[in-house]
Design a protein around this motif. Structure first.
Motif, PDB file in Angstrom:
ATOM      1  N   GLY A 294      -2.290 -10.801   4.477  1.00 10.97           N
ATOM      2  CA  GLY A 294      -3.674 -10.475   4.160  1.00 10.97           C
ATOM      3  C   GLY A 294      -4.205  -9.210   4.801  1.00 10.97           C
ATOM      4  O   GLY A 294      -5.418  -8.954   4.746  1.00 10.97           O
ATOM      5  N   VAL A 295      -3.345  -8.394   5.427  1.00 11.75           N
ATOM      6  CA  VAL A 295      -3.807  -7.155   6.070  1.00 11.75           C
ATOM      7  C   VAL A 295      -2.989  -5.971   5.556  1.00 11.75           C
ATOM      8  O   VAL A 295      -1.932  -6.137   4.928  1.00 11.75           O
ATOM      9  CB  VAL A 295      -3.705  -7.237   7.605  1.00 11.75           C
ATOM     10  N   ASP A 296      -3.449  -4.769   5.852  1.00 13.35           N
ATOM     11  CA  ASP A 296      -2.773  -3.546   5.449  1.00 13.35           C
ATOM     12  C   ASP A 296      -1.409  -3.455   6.138  1.00 13.35           C
ATOM     13  O   ASP A 296      -1.309  -3.554   7.365  1.00 13.35           O
ATOM     14  CB  ASP A 296      -3.646  -2.355   5.827  1.00 13.35           C
ATOM     15  N   ALA A 297      -0.358  -3.228   5.357  1.00 13.22           N
ATOM     16  CA  ALA A 297       1.004  -3.182   5.910  1.00 13.22           C
ATOM     17  C   ALA A 297       1.362  -1.814   6.470  1.00 13.22           C
ATOM     18  O   ALA A 297       2.455  -1.638   7.022  1.00 13.22           O
ATOM     19  CB  ALA A 297       2.015  -3.576   4.834  1.00 13.22           C
ATOM     20  N   ALA A 298       0.462  -0.831   6.364  1.00 15.91           N
ATOM     21  CA  ALA A 298       0.801   0.542   6.745  1.00 15.91           C
ATOM     22  C   ALA A 298       1.322   0.671   8.178  1.00 15.91           C
ATOM     23  O   ALA A 298       2.316   1.377   8.405  1.00 15.91           O
ATOM     24  CB  ALA A 298      -0.412   1.449   6.541  1.00 15.91           C
ATOM     25  N   PRO A 299       0.697   0.020   9.176  1.00 18.09           N
ATOM     26  CA  PRO A 299       1.226   0.207  10.546  1.00 18.09           C
ATOM     27  C   PRO A 299       2.687  -0.214  10.699  1.00 18.09           C
ATOM     28  O   PRO A 299       3.468   0.485  11.356  1.00 18.09           O
ATOM     29  CB  PRO A 299       0.304  -0.678  11.385  1.00 18.09           C
ATOM     30  N   TRP A 300       3.054  -1.333  10.108  1.00  6.55           N
ATOM     31  CA  TRP A 300       4.441  -1.793  10.198  1.00  6.55           C
ATOM     32  C   TRP A 300       5.384  -0.831   9.460  1.00  6.55           C
ATOM     33  O   TRP A 300       6.477  -0.536   9.930  1.00  6.55           O
ATOM     34  CB  TRP A 300       4.568  -3.196   9.619  1.00  6.55           C
ATOM     35  N   ASN A 301       4.933  -0.311   8.320  1.00  8.19           N
ATOM     36  CA  ASN A 301       5.759   0.630   7.558  1.00  8.19           C
ATOM     37  C   ASN A 301       5.964   1.933   8.329  1.00  8.19           C
ATOM     38  O   ASN A 301       7.050   2.527   8.303  1.00  8.19           O
ATOM     39  CB  ASN A 301       5.109   0.912   6.201  1.00  8.19           C
ATOM     40  N   GLU A 302       4.927   2.401   9.020  1.00  7.04           N
ATOM     41  CA  GLU A 302       5.047   3.627   9.801  1.00  7.04           C
ATOM     42  C   GLU A 302       6.040   3.451  10.948  1.00  7.04           C
ATOM     43  O   GLU A 302       6.844   4.344  11.234  1.00  7.04           O
ATOM     44  CB  GLU A 302       3.675   4.022  10.344  1.00  7.04           C
ATOM     45  N   VAL A 303       5.981   2.308  11.610  1.00  6.42           N
ATOM     46  CA  VAL A 303       6.922   2.024  12.687  1.00  6.42           C
ATOM     47  C   VAL A 303       8.349   1.981  12.148  1.00  6.42           C
ATOM     48  O   VAL A 303       9.279   2.538  12.756  1.00  6.42           O
ATOM     49  CB  VAL A 303       6.569   0.707  13.392  1.00  6.42           C
TER      50      VAL A 303
END
Length: 693
Positions: A356-365
């Motif tokens: 339910g949250v933006d996946a961008a931080p995990w993708n950037e890592v």
């Protein structure tokens, strides 16, 4: 040291792995951490859980007392004040650097042991520092404002500059007695300023014989039953006199009892329980593999050097012990991350957090891990210095970088050269601990060989360092041509700054200058292309974690003061119960007369005086990790009932999780400490000081 492992503890039962995966996977569905898990900051203790599980709710006075009676050894261990005259209890393995620095071929304090029977006999450690936490302040807002809208190297520089300003403001003009560190918690979700009182005059009071403090050696390391007097005493001095402290623990001579609530206040080094799955894959596939191979070969090199003579064995003794220990730790961590059940649990945990949250931080890592893997080997060899395994090289690097960094404005320097840390840096640089030329040559020859092997013969830096010579030839010329073993020469170069470094013809200074630019370049890429991305993403992920869990979850360890709680209890190993206590009589039964099970003569002579049923070592469910070594084990009355020194084999995965069924802390029982000082060492004055109320 970390706990030891026996044959029956090396395999974890399948049902326990399944339980662990369930615990990890179900973490986000729970309002709080399960069982006795947690390394809690003292400003956010789980008081409700302590009250519910143990009927104990510490008040603020108890917390303040525990905080200021606990001590951090700046070199990487923990301890505690145990008398109003600055007496500090810690592990024998935590003072090895001090003891070895005070030893020589003529006076081997490490193997013969040491007892100061009067204050004037206490020996000043060459480079020890003690820190006592005084205050914690939230500075998250300042760091967030400084780095707002920035990325890459600009993000790194802005945060480092603001940290420098905060720490310098905190230290002020009291550098001699104050240390301040900005600490990231929850992987960047919070930043707190820790202000410490600093003791730089630290003296050795008691250290047992090496064969007693490390009894059982590597075979018993991370194992239980255990029979170690891994205990030592230091004393903090100020203005040439024993420090007078307002807060200290008292020792309970009866020690810990089965089933009793016990708490550990100490400074766990670093855990990685909140890393993303992508980061854990890099740790598993790159970091741990590289480190394990390096340690394995270093262990062989040190062993070979030590077999060349009795004096060589003494010189390499502590390095070999810690290399053996580190190898076992890293191997255990790797085995843990190779467990499919564990990774399944970690993936399930992350999936629930991302729901339910933006996946961008995990993708950037995840994207940043490509660069992290590319930089791993050169960073290890150059910036971490593993390609140049030499104390003299470390001294030269400090001098070369120090001259360059100290010419810059404070906020523009590398963090380790900023004003707030200058006292500790100079203390280490100017340590009078002896340098052994043949030992330096042996280590440097090996590490230069690895340097060439891993970067390749045609690498420009390899060519610049080795030229047409062999690693052995280069190592010999470096060591034999250097004057950096002379403390006065180090001090001259440090005080002389850039001009003195530029004029120096010392071969190690020349080497450090050749290596510095490439090492800085690798560090800059690591910080701007990996660390900064991970840090920014971690801040966003931490906010998600806070939204879903609040601060009912503890932050990863950061070598800052934490409290863990649990009870004295054994465990079940493949259907076999492991009892929580050993006795002092057991060490004599285990004695074979051959290393690593050889008791020294002083102990054999004292056998008849020792109460054989005195508890020696014990295990508890406390959640600790490296850095907790030397931590006091206290009861609800803040009395010392034990001294943490290790964990069992199952605790090696503690870097990534806590398994309540199997993870155990191993400690020296307080009764054994008192009995040994009294009946073996005849240290009646120390016993009296320890037992005073």
């Amino acid at each position: 040291m970390a706990p030891a492992a026996s044959a029956f503890t090396r395999s974890r039962p399948v049902r326990s792995r399944h339980l662990l995966a369930v615990c990890i996977g179900g973490l986000l569905g729970a309002p709080a951490v399960l069982a006795d898990e947690g390394m809690w900051t003292l400003d956010n203790l789980p008081k409700a859980a302590l009250q519910s599980q143990y009927g104990f709710k510490p008040d603020q006075a108890w917390i303040d007392h525990a905080m200021q009676a606990s001590v951090r050894l700046a070199g990487g261990c923990s301890g505690s004040f145990v008398s109003p005259d600055g007496l500090v209890l810690t592990n024998a393995h935590c003072v090895v650097g001090c003891v070895q620095g005070l030893s020589s071929a003529e006076r081997d304090l490490q193997n013969d042991g040491f007892v100061a029977r009067a204050r004037e006999e206490e020996l000043q450690c060459p480079a020890e520092e003690l820190n006592v936490l005084r205050e914690i302040t939230d500075v998250s807002g300042r760091l967030a404002s400084a780095a707002a809208g920035k990325q890459g190297q600009a993000y790194v520089d802005a945060r480092n500059a603001e940290k420098s300003r905060i720490e310098s403001e905190c230290v002020g003009d009291d550098e001699a007695k104050t240390r301040c560190d900005v600490v990231e918690l929850y992987n960047g979700g919070q930043q707190h300023l820790y202000r410490y009182h600093r003791y730089s005059d630290v003296r050795l009071v008691f250290s047992p014989e090496y064969s007693v403090g490390f009894f059982g050696g590597d075979p018993d390391n991370f194992n239980f039953p255990r029979y170690n007097l891994d205990a030592a005493l230091l004393r903090a001095y100020e203005d040439g006199k024993p420090a007078q402290v307002d807060h200290h623990f008292t020792i309970k001579p009866e020690g810990a009892e089965a089933g009793e609530l016990v708490m550990v206040t100490g400074h766990p080094g670093r855990t990685q329980r909140q890393l993303t799955v992508a980061q854990l894959e890099t740790v598993r596939d790159v970091s741990l593999i590289n480190t394990l191979l390096w340690l394995a070969e270093r262990r062989a090199m040190l062993g070979q050097y030590g077999r060349s003579s009795e004096e060589a064995a003494r010189q390499a003794q502590s390095d070999l012990t810690f290399t053996d220990n580190s190898y076992k730790v890293v191997r255990g961590q790797l085995q843990a991350l190779l467990d499919p059940q564990v990774f399944a649990g970690k993936r399930a945990e992350e999936a629930r957090l991302r729901e339910g949250v933006d996946a961008a931080p995990w993708n950037e890592v995840e994207a940043a891990q490509v660069t992290a893997r590319q930089l791993a080997v050169p960073y290890m060899l150059l910036e971490q210095g593993r390609g140049f395994d030499s104390r003299l090289f470390g001294i030269a690097r400090t001098l070369v970088r120090g001259a360059d960094e100290r010419a810059k404005p404070n906020e523009s320097r590398l963090p380790e050269y900023q004003e707030a840390g200058q006292g500790r840096l100079q203390q280490t640089l100017l340590s009078k601990a002896p340098v052994y030329p043949e030992y330096e040559i042996a280590k440097l020859t090996w590490s230069l060989t690895k340097f060439r092997e891993l970067l390749g013969t045609d690498d420009p830096l390899v060519k610049a360092v080795l030229g047409t010579q062999s690693p052995a030839q280069v190592a010999t010329a470096l060591v034999e041509g250097s004057n950096l073993a002379d403390v006065a020469e180090r001090e001259r170069l440090w005080n002389g700054g850039a001009a003195a470094i530029e004029a120096s013809d010392d071969p190690f200074i020349r080497l450090a200058r050749i290596v510095d630019a490439p090492a800085r370049a690798v560090r800059k890429r690591q910080e701007s292309e990996v660390s900064s991305i991970e840090s920014r993403a971690a801040t966003q992920i931490a906010k998600v974690r806070f939204d879903k869990l609040g601060t009912t979850v503890y932050p990863d360890a950061t070598f800052t003061l934490r409290l863990s709680y649990g009870d004295v209890a054994g465990w079940d190993e493949n259907g076999k119960p492991i009892e929580p206590f050993t006795t002092m009589g057991g060490v004599f039964a285990r004695n074979t007369g051959a290393e690593p099970y050889a008791l020294p003569k002083r102990w054999l002579d004292a056998q008849g005086r020792i109460a054989q049923d005195t508890p020696f070592n014990f295990v508890s469910t406390n959640d600790i990790i490296g850095g907790n070594s030397g931590s006091p084990v206290i009861n609800r009355d803040a009395e010392v009932v034990g001294l943490a020194f290790d964990g069992n084999i199952h605790s090696l995965g503690g870097n990534f999780w806590y398994d309540p069924r199997l993870n155990r802390t191993v400690s020296v029982h307080s009764a054994a400490i008192i009995e040994s000082l009294k009946s073996v060492y005849g240290a009646d004055a120390l016993v009296e000081e320890l037992l005073q109320k």
